[in-house]
Design an enzyme around this catalytic site. Structure first.
Site, PDB file in Angstrom:
ATOM      1  N   SER A 143       0.826  -1.202   0.000  1.00 35.58           N
ATOM      2  CA  SER A 143       0.000   0.000   0.000  1.00 35.58           C
ATOM      3  C   SER A 143       0.861   1.253   0.000  1.00 35.58           C
ATOM      4  CB  SER A 143      -0.895   0.007   1.233  1.00 35.58           C
ATOM      5  OG  SER A 143      -0.118   0.271   2.390  1.00 35.58           O
ATOM      6  N   LYS A 144       0.266   2.299  -0.514  1.00 33.42           N
ATOM      7  CA  LYS A 144       0.995   3.556  -0.627  1.00 33.42           C
ATOM      8  C   LYS A 144       1.404   4.074   0.749  1.00 33.42           C
ATOM      9  CE  LYS A 144      -1.418   4.746  -4.865  1.00 33.42           C
ATOM     10  NZ  LYS A 144      -2.196   5.727  -5.635  1.00 33.42           N
ATOM     11  N   ARG A 145       0.512   3.869   1.697  1.00 31.70           N
ATOM     12  CA  ARG A 145       0.776   4.373   3.030  1.00 31.70           C
ATOM     13  C   ARG A 145       1.950   3.707   3.718  1.00 31.70           C
ATOM     14  NH1 ARG A 145      -2.724   7.459   6.203  1.00 31.70           N
ATOM     15  NH2 ARG A 145      -2.390   9.530   5.336  1.00 31.70           N
TER      16      ARG A 145
END
Length: 478
Positions: free
Chosen positions: A251-253
């Site tokens: 995920s980007k986070r």
RNA sequence: GUCCCCGUCGUCUAGAGGCCCAGGACGCUGGCCUUUCAAGCCGGUAACACGGGUUCGAAUCCCGUCGGGGACACCA
């Protein structure tokens, strides 16, 4: 198979292109390319709050860097356009109306606040994700005209099953009772993903929809929509996920490496990233280093696995070095230039010399970034000699040898790697000392350290003037 | 919690009932090569989650257990 395959990649412009999306695009693109199909890029920009032009540009740039091109989409209008969902709003509205008329959908007047409150109440009692819309508005007729409403799908209420024939997962089914009356069109007339997706995939004539496994569950309500419209759904293929080191979906986070363009910055070649990513979930026997052309020739869904794979940075680096070594040095050199410039080096104009530099460094660096980092002494004026290295290789005895080399070098006719290697070798023979006793002092004098490419190519690339100057400096050391 | 998917070396994977006391790659590691560092070459390490079936025979088929992941919005 007589029809021409039509596949698409449908990102939403709400951030950079991430690795999972890139692989989804890649798989669809490869399949289209292999079978002479059409690859469509559709922009799902219905999330007004999060969609930005910058994100769109970032995605387009990343696809461009990877070399994934499209036949229809932004900048390439075709019969099935427009390719931005926000430009297709009337179409969705018409289809929603059609569904209402046919009794497959209805207007729901519950406010978002009401829904939220009910959800909160149910989930407080029974746990997260347990809320299902109760169908309160299914037969509501008392609503005044103009009262705000959404359009909901009317799920068949009796017993029944939706069956998905997935090209990679096989047969999967879902009970009607596990589905509920999902919102199709929001209060502002903008479609939700599951609705816009179905309308577009059908109207754009998709023959196969390939996407990540996170979407398997949403394909059931989609399948119900196809049925309600009386449409034949496209073939479906759900790809395994790409997991981060913590084994959660990349995920980007949580995972910076999810950003495709970050890898460009760290000096990964697009060929390598594609190669690495295609092997996450797909294989072709024991093949590891696979070119774009080979992928297009070999790719198929029957060798797409169903097991999620973990991102392995070490292997990416290895694949990258393989590409560094097998691509045309001139091509690598051109891509290396920005990295060199970023370090403030005055990069040579001579393309051949740069290609020679790449040849000298590519077996020693795994990324363009690393290559630039180890290239410092080729561009500097003079060099800082490491003290430990000097202690070991620039003692009195070594200096005598070095002086001998300097004289031979100055007298040398040409200035090419092979000739220079020969010069060093002759000095070693003349002095009856091992090559190590000769080459190492030269190496330390010229590069400042004990490790470098072969002594001949190092001298060639440093250049005659600089090499002699640096040897003089070493000789002059106290 | 409910539903869905998945389960071969640490990681990516080959494997579609006998070719597998499981092959390749990364990593780690021993050696060779060698003017250094790499690269390259040769070798080693390490896996069919577990338990029941089915079968002459199972990593491959079935069931269960356990484990991992994903989805459950007027996001996509």
């Amino acid at each position: 198979m007589s029809t021409v395959p039509r596949l698409r990649f449908a990102p939403s412009p709400t951030g950079y292109l991430h690795i999972g999306g890139a692989r989804t695009a890649l798989f669809n693109w490869l399949y289209a390319r292999r079978y002479g199909g059409t690859f469509i890029l559709r922009i799902e920009d219905t999330d007004q709050g999060r969609s930005t032009p910058e994100s769109l540009q970032a995605i387009l740039d990343a696809l461009g860097w990877l070399g994934i091109d499209w036949d229809e989409g932004p900048g390439k209008e075709g019969k099935a356009g427009p390719y931005f969902q926000t430009k297709r709003l009337d179409t969705y509205r018409e289809h929603a109306e059609q569904l209402i008329r046919a009794g497959h959908a209805y207007r729901c007047y519950c406010t978002p606040e009401e829904i939220r409150a009910r959800r909160a109440a149910v989930e407080k009692a029974s746990g997260e994700g347990t809320y299902k819309y109760e169908g309160t508005c299914r037969n509501r007729t008392d609503a005044p005209a103009g009262m705000p409403s959404v359009v909901r799908f009317k799920m068949p209420s009796g017993p029944g099953t939706v069956v998905l024939q997935d090209k990679v997962l096989g047969t999967i089914s879902k009970e009607y009772s596990d589905l509920d009356d999902a919102v199709l069109l929001r209060g502002d007339g903008i479609p939700l993903y599951n609705f816009g997706c179905v309308i577009d995939d059908h109207l754009m004539d998709m023959t196969l929809v390939g996407r990540g496994q996170e979407h398997v569950n949403s394909t059931f309500p989609q399948l119900m929509l196809y049925r309600a419209f009386g449409w034949t759904p496209p073939e479906m293929a759900h790809f395994p996920l790409i997991l981060g080191p913590n084994r959660e979906k990349l995920s980007k986070r949580k995972h910076p490496e999810a950003d495709v363009m970050l890898h460009k910055q760290t000096g990964i070649l697009p060929e390598a990233l594609l190669n690495f990513v295609v092997r996450l979930g797909w294989s072709h026997g024991d093949d590891e280093v696979i070119s774009r052309e080979q992928m297009k020739e070999w790719f198929d869904f029957d060798h797409v696995g169903s097991v999620s794979g973990v991102w392995n940075p070490e292997k990416l680096l290895w694949v990258n070095q393989q590409w560094l070594k097998q691509l045309d040095p001139a091509v690598v050199a051109a891509r290396l230039v920005p990295f060199l410039e970023a370090k403030g080096f005055r990069v040579w104009e001579d393309g051949r010399r740069l290609a020679r530099l790449v040849e000298a460094l590519r077996a020693r660096a795994r990324t363009l970034q690393e290559m630039a980092e180890m290239a410092g002494y080729f561009f500097s004026d003079g060099v800082v000699v490491d003290e430990k290295a000097a202690q070991k290789h620039l003692g009195a005895e070594s200096k005598a040898v070095l002086a001998e080399v300097r004289a031979a070098l100055e007298a040398a006719g040409g200035w090419t790697a092979s000739g220079l290697d020969e010069v060093v070798k002759q000095v070693s023979e003349k002095l009856k000392v091992g090559m190590g006793k000769v080459a190492q002092p030269v190496r330390v004098a010229v590069t400042g350290n004990t490790a470098s490419p072969g002594i001949g190519e190092t001298l060639e690339l440093v250049g005659r003037e600089q090499a002699l100057k640096r040897i003089d400096a070493a000789l002059a050391r106290a």
